[in-house]
Design an enzyme around this catalytic site. Sequence first.
Site, PDB file in Angstrom:
ATOM      1  N   GLU A 133     -12.912   3.093   5.756  1.00 57.69           N
ATOM      2  CA  GLU A 133     -12.682   3.985   6.892  1.00 57.69           C
ATOM      3  C   GLU A 133     -12.561   3.274   8.231  1.00 57.69           C
ATOM      4  O   GLU A 133     -13.335   3.524   9.154  1.00 57.69           O
ATOM      5  CB  GLU A 133     -13.793   5.048   6.957  1.00 57.69           C
TER       6      GLU A 133
ATOM      7  N   ASP B 133      -0.265  -9.218   6.837  1.00 59.71           N
ATOM      8  CA  ASP B 133       0.117 -10.638   6.862  1.00 59.71           C
ATOM      9  C   ASP B 133      -0.699 -11.430   5.843  1.00 59.71           C
ATOM     10  O   ASP B 133      -0.188 -12.320   5.168  1.00 59.71           O
ATOM     11  CB  ASP B 133      -0.102 -11.211   8.270  1.00 59.71           C
TER      12      ASP B 133
ATOM     13  N   SER C 120       0.843  -1.198   0.000  1.00 58.02           N
ATOM     14  CA  SER C 120       0.000   0.000   0.000  1.00 58.02           C
ATOM     15  C   SER C 120       0.874   1.242   0.000  1.00 58.02           C
ATOM     16  O   SER C 120       1.925   1.258   0.640  1.00 58.02           O
ATOM     17  CB  SER C 120      -0.935   0.010   1.211  1.00 58.02           C
TER      18      SER C 120
HETATM   19  P1  ATP Z   1       2.755  -4.672   6.266  1.00 60.44           P
HETATM   20  O1  ATP Z   1       1.849  -4.938   7.390  1.00 60.44           O
HETATM   21  O2  ATP Z   1       3.122  -5.896   5.538  1.00 60.44           O
HETATM   22  O3  ATP Z   1       3.911  -3.866   6.634  1.00 60.44           O
HETATM   23  P2  ATP Z   1       0.842  -2.781   5.102  1.00 60.44           P
HETATM   24  O4  ATP Z   1       1.066  -1.659   6.026  1.00 60.44           O
HETATM   25  O5  ATP Z   1       0.632  -2.397   3.701  1.00 60.44           O
HETATM   26  O6  ATP Z   1       1.982  -3.864   5.099  1.00 60.44           O
HETATM   27  P3  ATP Z   1      -1.863  -3.015   5.594  1.00 60.44           P
HETATM   28  O7  ATP Z   1      -1.882  -1.561   5.830  1.00 60.44           O
HETATM   29  O8  ATP Z   1      -2.535  -3.906   6.537  1.00 60.44           O
HETATM   30  O9  ATP Z   1      -0.420  -3.576   5.544  1.00 60.44           O
HETATM   31  O10 ATP Z   1      -2.426  -3.256   4.103  1.00 60.44           O
HETATM   32  C1  ATP Z   1      -2.378  -4.500   3.451  1.00 60.44           C
HETATM   33  C2  ATP Z   1      -3.543  -4.598   2.495  1.00 60.44           C
HETATM   34  O11 ATP Z   1      -4.748  -4.651   3.258  1.00 60.44           O
HETATM   35  C3  ATP Z   1      -3.721  -3.403   1.545  1.00 60.44           C
HETATM   36  O12 ATP Z   1      -3.077  -3.648   0.320  1.00 60.44           O
HETATM   37  C4  ATP Z   1      -5.234  -3.346   1.364  1.00 60.44           C
HETATM   38  O13 ATP Z   1      -5.598  -4.223   0.325  1.00 60.44           O
HETATM   39  C5  ATP Z   1      -5.783  -3.910   2.663  1.00 60.44           C
HETATM   40  N1  ATP Z   1      -6.215  -2.869   3.609  1.00 60.44           N
HETATM   41  C6  ATP Z   1      -5.735  -2.687   4.869  1.00 60.44           C
HETATM   42  N2  ATP Z   1      -6.356  -1.660   5.475  1.00 60.44           N
HETATM   43  C7  ATP Z   1      -7.252  -1.172   4.585  1.00 60.44           C
HETATM   44  C8  ATP Z   1      -8.211  -0.094   4.600  1.00 60.44           C
HETATM   45  N3  ATP Z   1      -8.388   0.693   5.677  1.00 60.44           N
HETATM   46  N4  ATP Z   1      -8.940   0.112   3.477  1.00 60.44           N
HETATM   47  C9  ATP Z   1      -8.796  -0.664   2.402  1.00 60.44           C
HETATM   48  N5  ATP Z   1      -7.915  -1.684   2.322  1.00 60.44           N
HETATM   49  C10 ATP Z   1      -7.168  -1.947   3.389  1.00 60.44           C
HETATM   50  N1  PLP Z   2       0.005  -7.799  16.581  1.00 58.91           N
HETATM   51  C1  PLP Z   2       0.751  -8.910  16.535  1.00 58.91           C
HETATM   52  C2  PLP Z   2       0.990  -9.751  17.756  1.00 58.91           C
HETATM   53  C3  PLP Z   2       1.268  -9.271  15.336  1.00 58.91           C
HETATM   54  O1  PLP Z   2       2.019 -10.354  15.303  1.00 58.91           O
HETATM   55  C4  PLP Z   2       1.027  -8.499  14.179  1.00 58.91           C
HETATM   56  C5  PLP Z   2       1.573  -8.917  12.915  1.00 58.91           C
HETATM   57  O2  PLP Z   2       2.015 -10.019  12.713  1.00 58.91           O
HETATM   58  C6  PLP Z   2       0.266  -7.381  14.223  1.00 58.91           C
HETATM   59  C7  PLP Z   2      -0.223  -7.055  15.462  1.00 58.91           C
HETATM   60  C8  PLP Z   2      -0.008  -6.533  12.984  1.00 58.91           C
HETATM   61  O3  PLP Z   2      -0.475  -7.223  11.830  1.00 58.91           O
HETATM   62  P1  PLP Z   2      -0.624  -6.487  10.387  1.00 58.91           P
HETATM   63  O4  PLP Z   2       0.630  -5.711  10.112  1.00 58.91           O
HETATM   64  O5  PLP Z   2      -0.775  -7.587   9.377  1.00 58.91           O
HETATM   65  O6  PLP Z   2      -1.805  -5.599  10.425  1.00 58.91           O
HETATM   66 MG    MG Z   3      -0.510  -0.123   6.154  1.00 58.52          MG
HETATM   67 MG    MG Z   4       1.834  -5.481   9.028  1.00 61.78          MG
END
Ligand code: ATP
Ligand code: PLP
Ligand code: MG
Ligand code: MG
Length: 295
Positions: A211, A219, A183
């Site tokens: 929202e 994950d 993202s």
């Molecule tokens: P990581 O946790 O691996 O560091 P990250 O910050 O991108 O990555 P998320 O923010 O959880 O992880 O987003 C991963 C995916 O989840 C996005 O690509 C989207 O498809 C979906 N997602 C998460 N939150 C939202 C949201 N508020 N609105 C829409 N999609 C979302």
């Molecule tokens: N809390 C715990 C204990 C976790 O292990 C993780 C991710 O593995 C998170 C929160 C956050 O998960 P995510 O970044 O997929 O939203």
């Molecule tokens: Mg994110």
């Molecule tokens: Mg994460």
Amino acid sequence: QDDTPRVLSIQSHVVHGYVGNKSAVFPLQVLGFEVDSINTVQFSTHTAYKHIKGYVLNNDQMKELVEGLVLNEVDYYTHFLTGYSRSPDSLREIAKIIKQLREKNPNLIYVCDPVMGDNGKMYVPEEILPVYRDVLVPLADILTPNQFEAELITGIPMKDLDGALRVIQRLHDMGVKTVVLSSTDLGDEENMIGLASTGGSCYKIPIPKVEATFTGTGDLFAALFLAWSHLTGNDVKLALEKTIATLQSIVVDTYQTARASHLTGKIPPRFTELRLVQNKTVIEDPKIKLKAVKI
Ligand code: ATP
Ligand code: PLP
Ligand code: MG
Ligand code: MG
């Protein structure tokens, strides 16, 4: 060996809810993967809840579990997946495990989700960054950082799409075969942008914003992208579309269900646990509504 893909996943476990292995294992199994999991922590819930209780697996214990797999000759894997980790030493141990697994299968695909933070803030100790940058990222076949994590690893800011392409190129130069930005805020009011690149071609896809704040989605993203890369024969465009289609359905369904009981305001974490089980058929066969385009 038969041709069932086999994943070793080293991530957190929660008793209740869906983050880490709890959000990765079920989707991978539904998509036909054998999954062996090592739980780096066992907590009652994820860490956005008010009370955090549970246990952390130490490095010697992690090493011992892998040793048992090796001794029993069940250490052949096609894929290795790692996520949230809080100690530099555990990441160094993971690097050793990759090398060990590659001795058994030189074609092992390592999927690294370099979880460090989001929206300009680190939520793991700072000492983790150089270990990802210098040790694990160069070993990754597929890397799934968000915008902030990609900026931290490369030291390059990402203010626009050109910046994103520079960051992606830098990650390829560091040795990563497939770079996926799960993202970025390079979209507009309504949409985030996801990006995936093989070095040869780069695709972007809009991600409509919902929202609410979800946990475990990062994950889930890494697990789904691993699965769809394999199932599409490394078609990154299609893998990105399938991954985003699945996440979008699950996030929207989770949000609508939560809103039904919380008509206004911030929704407490226990009501926004991802509805994975209820969306099993979506995971199996996501309907692509948003297309990725080449840039
Ligand atoms: P990581 O946790 O691996 O560091 P990250 O910050 O991108 O990555 P998320 O923010 O959880 O992880 O987003 C991963 C995916 O989840 C996005 O690509 C989207 O498809 C979906 N997602 C998460 N939150 C939202 C949201 N508020 N609105 C829409 N999609 C979302
Ligand atoms: N809390 C715990 C204990 C976790 O292990 C993780 C991710 O593995 C998170 C929160 C956050 O998960 P995510 O970044 O997929 O939203
Ligand atoms: Mg994110
Ligand atoms: Mg994460």
